[in-house]
Design an enzyme around this catalytic site. Structure first.
Site, PDB file in Angstrom:
ATOM      1  N   PRO A  12      83.552  49.261  57.018  1.00  0.00           N
ATOM      2  CG  PRO A  12      81.770  49.244  58.526  1.00  0.00           C
ATOM      3  CD  PRO A  12      83.259  49.213  58.461  1.00  0.00           C
ATOM      4  CB  ALA A  19      91.652  57.978  54.883  1.00  0.00           C
ATOM      5  CB  ALA A  20      91.779  52.656  55.896  1.00  0.00           C
ATOM      6  N   GLY A  33      86.407  56.085  58.024  1.00  0.00           N
ATOM      7  CA  GLY A  33      87.682  56.341  57.334  1.00  0.00           C
ATOM      8  C   GLY A  33      88.083  55.274  56.330  1.00  0.00           C
ATOM      9  CB  SER A  34      86.212  52.749  54.354  1.00  0.00           C
ATOM     10  OG  SER A  34      85.393  53.645  53.641  1.00  0.00           O
ATOM     11  CG  ASP A  82      88.790  60.855  57.935  1.00  0.00           C
ATOM     12  OD1 ASP A  82      88.512  61.439  58.994  1.00  0.00           O
ATOM     13  OD2 ASP A  82      87.956  60.265  57.233  1.00  0.00           O
TER      14      ASP A  82
HETATM   15  O1  PMV Z   1      85.141  60.884  56.786  1.00  0.00           O
HETATM   16  P1  PMV Z   1      84.151  61.141  57.877  1.00  0.00           P
HETATM   17  O2  PMV Z   1      82.760  60.792  57.538  1.00  0.00           O
HETATM   18  O3  PMV Z   1      84.606  60.626  59.202  1.00  0.00           O
HETATM   19  O4  PMV Z   1      84.077  62.734  58.090  1.00  0.00           O
HETATM   20  C1  PMV Z   1      85.218  63.507  58.169  1.00  0.00           C
HETATM   21  C2  PMV Z   1      85.068  64.541  59.223  1.00  0.00           C
HETATM   22  C3  PMV Z   1      84.586  65.904  58.787  1.00  0.00           C
HETATM   23  O5  PMV Z   1      85.015  66.783  59.826  1.00  0.00           O
HETATM   24  C4  PMV Z   1      83.076  65.935  58.696  1.00  0.00           C
HETATM   25  C5  PMV Z   1      85.169  66.359  57.465  1.00  0.00           C
HETATM   26  C6  PMV Z   1      86.655  66.640  57.504  1.00  0.00           C
HETATM   27  O6  PMV Z   1      87.224  66.790  56.412  1.00  0.00           O
HETATM   28  O7  PMV Z   1      87.244  66.762  58.581  1.00  0.00           O
END
Ligand code: PMV
Length: 316
Positions: free
Chosen positions: A98, A107-108, A104-105, A149
């Site tokens: 989602p 980055a994936a 992490g959508s 991520d």
């Molecule tokens: O991408 P998310 O929503 O899992 O958030 C990343 C985690 C944070 O610590 C909030 C931001 C970061 O860059 O590490």
């Protein structure tokens, strides 16, 4: 045909504080994946085409300006890193992950796109280089990502992550059950991250101790995970959630789901990821998993699933 896939991720402990160089722990979620498939164009000469039906995107690279579309911008960043012109291929992207929900959508999707693009020009990235390039694509959307991520997703291993330090993978001595529940509220990471930055700049004397306490509990969580002492993680999750509330990144919906899980017998619960929406996680046992899943659905979660962390098959 060139294919690649990459997992979703869950941050177990330490989100937000990780931006300020505290440690955080994240694990891949191998059952939810982004996938890419590149095939030579027939007839040739069409240039790079990106087709992402789940994202509603069909893009002829070179015809649309790269800044028009976030995916084109990601592809442009990757091609610049390779130093190659766009190959004459069609890349199909699909994802079960989602969007904008802390799994992490982004980055994936960047990871699989970078894997197939670099392979399509016969210059496949090493894992280390891939991790750097995916970080660069994260900067486009997030501004100042910590890098957690891209690291957990590229390496597909549980990580103990500290910004700018060498990557440490961790061993999960005893698998444990988590239930993941989605508030259904999309929350782009950069908004809560930016709000924490403002708080920190306005009141460093108040915010620094919160970030340090999060770092302290992440170190305790690592010991518990590596030592197989799972019940200890419950209170650590609850405390981590309370500290994230103080950082203003929880929301009424997240708090309701956390309370519902605890009332249904979970050992602990917290938001996961950037907060304000997206997902929460809760630690359960094989005896409580069903009751907790049910309670979360009753409380209005948009999507609920259980996963056994530390037992997932790793596949690339
Ligand atoms: O991408 P998310 O929503 O899992 O958030 C990343 C985690 C944070 O610590 C909030 C931001 C970061 O860059 O590490």
């Amino acid at each position: 045909m060139i294919e690649a896939s990459a997992p979703a991720k869950i941050i177990l402990f330490g989100e937000h504080a990780v931006v300020y160089s505290q440690p955080a722990i994240a694990v891949p979620l191998s059952s939810l994946r982004a996938k890419a498939r590149a095939a030579a164009n027939h007839p040739p000469g069409q240039g790079l085409r990106l087709v992402a039906p789940d994202l509603g995107i069909a893009l002829e690279f070179g015809k649309q300006p790269a800044l028009d579309n976030p995916l084109a911008e990601v592809a442009q960043t990757i091609l610049s890193a390779i130093g190659a012109p766009p190959p004459d291929v069609t890349i199909q992207l699909n994802s079960d992950i989602p969007l904008a929900s802390g799994l992490g959508s982004g980055a994936a999707i960047s990871t699989v796109l970078a894997r197939v693009l670099s392979a399509a020009v016969s210059q496949p990235f090493t894992q280390e280089r891939l991790n750097e390039v995916v970080y660069q694509t994260e900067v486009i959307h997030h501004g100042t990502p910590s890098g957690i991520d891209n690291t957990v997703i590229v390496y597909e291993q549980p990580v103990y992550f500290v910004r700018d330090l060498p990557i440490e993978t961790i061993h999960i001595a005893q698998p444990f059950h988590l239930v993941v529940a989605d508030t259904g509220i999309h929350s782009p990471t950069r908004i809560p991250v930016g709000d924490v930055r403002k708080l920190y700049e306005a009141e460093p004397g108040k915010i620094s101790p919160i970030l340090s306490e999060i770092g302290h509990l992440v170190r305790q969580a690592r010991q518990a995970i590596e030592g197989g002492n799972i019940p200890v993680l419950g209170p650590l999750m609850n405390r981590n959630h309370a500290l994230l509330q103080q950082l203003t990144v929880s929301s009424p919906e997240l708090d309701r789901l956390v309370a519902a899980a605890i009332n249904a017998g979970a050992l602990g619960a917290k938001l996961s990821g950037a907060g304000r929406g997206g997902n929460m996680i809760t630690l359960v046992t094989s005896d409580t998993v069903k009751a907790v899943e049910e309670a979360l659905k009753q409380t209005g979660a948009a999507r609920v699933f259980a996963t056994l962390v530390g037992s997932q098959d790793v596949h690339h």
